[in-house]
Design a protein around this motif. Structure first.
Motif, PDB file in Angstrom:
ATOM      1  N   THR A 110       0.847  -1.194   0.000  1.00  0.00           N
ATOM      2  CA  THR A 110       0.000   0.000   0.000  1.00  0.00           C
ATOM      3  C   THR A 110       0.880   1.241   0.000  1.00  0.00           C
ATOM      4  N   HIS A 111       0.525   2.209  -0.815  1.00  0.00           N
ATOM      5  CA  HIS A 111       1.166   3.514  -0.785  1.00  0.00           C
ATOM      6  C   HIS A 111       0.325   4.435   0.086  1.00  0.00           C
ATOM      7  N   LEU A 112       0.989   5.119   0.996  1.00  0.00           N
ATOM      8  CA  LEU A 112       0.312   6.025   1.907  1.00  0.00           C
ATOM      9  C   LEU A 112       0.699   7.457   1.551  1.00  0.00           C
ATOM     10  N   ALA A 113      -0.289   8.269   1.188  1.00  0.00           N
ATOM     11  CA  ALA A 113      -0.061   9.664   0.817  1.00  0.00           C
ATOM     12  C   ALA A 113      -0.643  10.557   1.908  1.00  0.00           C
ATOM     13  N   LEU A 114       0.209  11.383   2.507  1.00  0.00           N
ATOM     14  CA  LEU A 114      -0.205  12.245   3.604  1.00  0.00           C
ATOM     15  C   LEU A 114       0.113  13.685   3.267  1.00  0.00           C
ATOM     16  N   TYR A 115      -0.830  14.562   3.521  1.00  0.00           N
ATOM     17  CA  TYR A 115      -0.605  15.993   3.447  1.00  0.00           C
ATOM     18  C   TYR A 115      -1.452  16.629   4.529  1.00  0.00           C
ATOM     19  N   ALA A 116      -0.783  17.046   5.628  1.00  0.00           N
ATOM     20  CA  ALA A 116      -1.485  17.551   6.804  1.00  0.00           C
ATOM     21  C   ALA A 116      -2.475  16.479   7.284  1.00  0.00           C
ATOM     22  N   ASP A 117      -3.767  16.804   7.368  1.00  0.00           N
ATOM     23  CA  ASP A 117      -4.740  15.821   7.840  1.00  0.00           C
ATOM     24  C   ASP A 117      -5.447  15.091   6.698  1.00  0.00           C
ATOM     25  N   ASP A 118      -5.010  15.284   5.468  1.00  0.00           N
ATOM     26  CA  ASP A 118      -5.572  14.561   4.325  1.00  0.00           C
ATOM     27  C   ASP A 118      -4.798  13.263   4.129  1.00  0.00           C
ATOM     28  N   GLN A 158      10.653  16.642 -14.186  1.00  0.00           N
ATOM     29  CA  GLN A 158      12.105  16.530 -14.240  1.00  0.00           C
ATOM     30  C   GLN A 158      12.752  16.727 -12.877  1.00  0.00           C
ATOM     31  N   GLN A 159      12.170  17.563 -12.037  1.00  0.00           N
ATOM     32  CA  GLN A 159      12.798  17.840 -10.750  1.00  0.00           C
ATOM     33  C   GLN A 159      12.626  16.691  -9.751  1.00  0.00           C
ATOM     34  N   PHE A 160      11.784  15.709 -10.057  1.00  0.00           N
ATOM     35  CA  PHE A 160      11.557  14.599  -9.136  1.00  0.00           C
ATOM     36  C   PHE A 160      12.378  13.358  -9.468  1.00  0.00           C
ATOM     37  N   THR A 161      13.130  13.362 -10.541  1.00  0.00           N
ATOM     38  CA  THR A 161      13.871  12.158 -10.936  1.00  0.00           C
ATOM     39  C   THR A 161      14.925  11.775  -9.908  1.00  0.00           C
ATOM     40  N   THR A 162      15.431  12.725  -9.151  1.00  0.00           N
ATOM     41  CA  THR A 162      16.467  12.446  -8.147  1.00  0.00           C
ATOM     42  C   THR A 162      15.935  12.542  -6.720  1.00  0.00           C
ATOM     43  N   HIS A 163      14.619  12.468  -6.559  1.00  0.00           N
ATOM     44  CA  HIS A 163      14.044  12.576  -5.216  1.00  0.00           C
ATOM     45  C   HIS A 163      14.347  11.323  -4.407  1.00  0.00           C
ATOM     46  N   SER A 164      14.476  11.487  -3.082  1.00  0.00           N
ATOM     47  CA  SER A 164      14.844  10.366  -2.213  1.00  0.00           C
ATOM     48  C   SER A 164      13.709   9.378  -2.015  1.00  0.00           C
ATOM     49  N   LYS A 165      12.452   9.817  -2.130  1.00  0.00           N
ATOM     50  CA  LYS A 165      11.316   8.916  -1.910  1.00  0.00           C
ATOM     51  C   LYS A 165      10.935   8.229  -3.217  1.00  0.00           C
ATOM     52  N   LEU A 185       8.171   6.788  -4.243  1.00  0.00           N
ATOM     53  CA  LEU A 185       6.852   7.108  -4.777  1.00  0.00           C
ATOM     54  C   LEU A 185       6.884   8.395  -5.585  1.00  0.00           C
ATOM     55  N   ILE A 186       7.750   9.332  -5.187  1.00  0.00           N
ATOM     56  CA  ILE A 186       7.847  10.611  -5.891  1.00  0.00           C
ATOM     57  C   ILE A 186       8.803  10.508  -7.067  1.00  0.00           C
ATOM     58  N   SER A 187       9.930   9.804  -6.882  1.00  0.00           N
ATOM     59  CA  SER A 187      10.919   9.738  -7.956  1.00  0.00           C
ATOM     60  C   SER A 187      10.396   8.981  -9.170  1.00  0.00           C
ATOM     61  N   GLN A 188       9.503   8.012  -8.977  1.00  0.00           N
ATOM     62  CA  GLN A 188       8.967   7.249 -10.097  1.00  0.00           C
ATOM     63  C   GLN A 188       8.016   8.075 -10.955  1.00  0.00           C
ATOM     64  N   ILE A 189       7.493   9.188 -10.397  1.00  0.00           N
ATOM     65  CA  ILE A 189       6.581  10.022 -11.177  1.00  0.00           C
ATOM     66  C   ILE A 189       7.295  10.594 -12.393  1.00  0.00           C
ATOM     67  N   GLY A 190       8.557  10.957 -12.240  1.00  0.00           N
ATOM     68  CA  GLY A 190       9.296  11.541 -13.343  1.00  0.00           C
ATOM     69  C   GLY A 190      10.159  10.565 -14.099  1.00  0.00           C
ATOM     70  N   ASN A 191       9.926   9.253 -13.930  1.00  0.00           N
ATOM     71  CA  ASN A 191      10.751   8.249 -14.581  1.00  0.00           C
ATOM     72  C   ASN A 191      10.175   7.916 -15.959  1.00  0.00           C
ATOM     73  N   ASP A 192      10.955   8.181 -17.000  1.00  0.00           N
ATOM     74  CA  ASP A 192      10.484   7.923 -18.361  1.00  0.00           C
ATOM     75  C   ASP A 192      10.592   6.459 -18.753  1.00  0.00           C
ATOM     76  N   SER A 193      11.460   5.711 -18.090  1.00  0.00           N
ATOM     77  CA  SER A 193      11.798   4.368 -18.546  1.00  0.00           C
ATOM     78  C   SER A 193      10.992   3.276 -17.865  1.00  0.00           C
ATOM     79  N   LEU A 194       9.863   3.613 -17.256  1.00  0.00           N
ATOM     80  CA  LEU A 194       9.043   2.581 -16.633  1.00  0.00           C
ATOM     81  C   LEU A 194       8.481   1.642 -17.696  1.00  0.00           C
ATOM     82  N   PRO A 195       8.403   0.337 -17.406  1.00  0.00           N
ATOM     83  CA  PRO A 195       7.922  -0.617 -18.413  1.00  0.00           C
ATOM     84  C   PRO A 195       6.516  -0.342 -18.912  1.00  0.00           C
ATOM     85  N   ASP A 196       5.632   0.185 -18.022  1.00  0.00           N
ATOM     86  CA  ASP A 196       4.248   0.388 -18.434  1.00  0.00           C
ATOM     87  C   ASP A 196       4.045   1.692 -19.201  1.00  0.00           C
ATOM     88  N   LEU A 197       5.112   2.459 -19.412  1.00  0.00           N
ATOM     89  CA  LEU A 197       5.004   3.660 -20.220  1.00  0.00           C
ATOM     90  C   LEU A 197       5.400   3.298 -21.648  1.00  0.00           C
TER      91      LEU A 197
END
Length: 322
Positions: free
Chosen positions: A86-94, A284-291, A293-305
């Motif tokens: 499961t991916h857990l997305a948190l932003y304040a109380d959301d 582009q700014q998320f490709t080197t992110h430490s998390k 879930l975030i770094s995969q958002i900017g990944n062009d080479s994912l198999p399902d893309l």
């Protein structure tokens, strides 16, 4: 996706539990004492005209409007459990739970299991979840036949057609048509309110009118643009029509003034050009992110893309979810 609604989250924070967590995080003792003085011994009164109620003590909750409240709330739920698969997305109380599977029964079972884990955590730390406002949304390209319903505290959670999360209306196919219709309607209302200042009879200069548009209307039209940048050209056309209408009012141009003339004269990008550029920089700014879930958002080479979609970098969010 399941969206959990924490009921009056900031007002129900357990102060002693928060101080215990701050101590567990090994904050300096002097900082603990300062925060304790900031949190405890608050009281309130209600005043109507010349009559005032007696003072009442507030045993829980964070001060409303304080700069530290959001940070303290984030520290309070920093040890929230992460259910498996499961991916857990948190932003304040959301709080949002994301699970993925090609079987709808597996999706429902994983969501039920994850929500049970979080419910036990919230109950332990005196946070209330409003079951009636808990929503679930099934992202899929196809039309499933009667997908199973997830459960939350022995209550069936029906699949919603749309979920509003962080000001963005999500739909099952991520077309964002409903969101953009709502945004366009809201921006039109703001235009009508500003019309006395933007119309030809206004004493404002064109520069000041254009500044009003960029401050009050343009942010509404482009909010969360990188997320909904995969939407259809017809949706872009509706937003462009509203922007062109605003530019004609600002410059007092005739109704049939060409769109390219409006944008070149006022030095403003087309809506789709602005959103595509914004999305490209955003991913582009998320490709080197430490998390992950975030770094995969900017990944062009994912198999399902798929290869034929790689040039459409603004559509990454849709292809990653679907």
């Amino acid at each position: 996706m399941a969206s959990l609604d924490l009921e009056t989250a900031y007002d129900t924070i357990w102060i002693q539990g928060l101080l215990y967590k701050l101590i567990s995080l090994k904050l300096p003792p002097y900082l603990i004492y300062i925060l304790r003085a900031f949190l405890v011994e608050h009281s309130f009164t209600v005043q109507i005209n010349n009559a005032s109620s007696i003072s009442k003590h507030t045993p829980a909750g964070l001060p409303q409007g304080a700069v530290l409240s959001t940070t303290l709330f984030a520290l309070y739920i920093s040890d929230i459990p992460h259910p498996p698969k499961t991916h857990l997305a948190l932003y304040a109380d959301d709080t949002a739970l994301l699970v993925q599977s090609w079987r709808t029964d597996t999706v429902a079972r994983r969501l039920t299991y994850a929500m049970d884990i979080l419910y036990r955590y919230f109950t332990k730390w005196k946070l209330r979840v409003n079951v009636n406002k808990t929503e679930a949304l099934l992202f899929t390209k196809c039309r499933p036949v009667a997908p199973p319903l997830p459960q939350f505290q022995h209550t069936m959670i029906t699949w919603s057609r749309n979920i509003r999360y962080l000001g963005l209306t999500l739909d099952p196919k991520l077309l964002f048509t409903k969101h953009l219709n709502t945004v366009t309607h809201k921006a039109t209302g703001v235009l009508l309110q500003l019309f006395p200042l933007l119309a030809r009879d206004s004493t404002l200069t064109i520069r000041n009118k254009f500044t009003l548009y960029k401050l009050m209307i343009h942010p509404l039209l482009t909010y969360a643009g990188p997320v909904w940048s995969n939407t259809s050209q017809s949706n872009y056309r509706h937003i462009q029509i509203l922007q062109s209408k605003c530019l004609r009012v600002i410059g007092d141009y005739p109704r049939r003034t060409p769109i390219h003339y409006l944008h070149s004269t006022l030095s403003l990008e087309y809506v789709h050009t602005f959103i595509y550029r914004l999305a490209e920089n955003f991913f582009q700014q998320f490709t080197t992110h430490s998390k992950p879930l975030i770094s995969q958002i900017g990944n062009d080479s994912l198999p399902d893309l798929l290869a034929q979609y790689r040039k459409y970098t603004h559509k990454r969010a849709k292809h990653l979810l679907l």
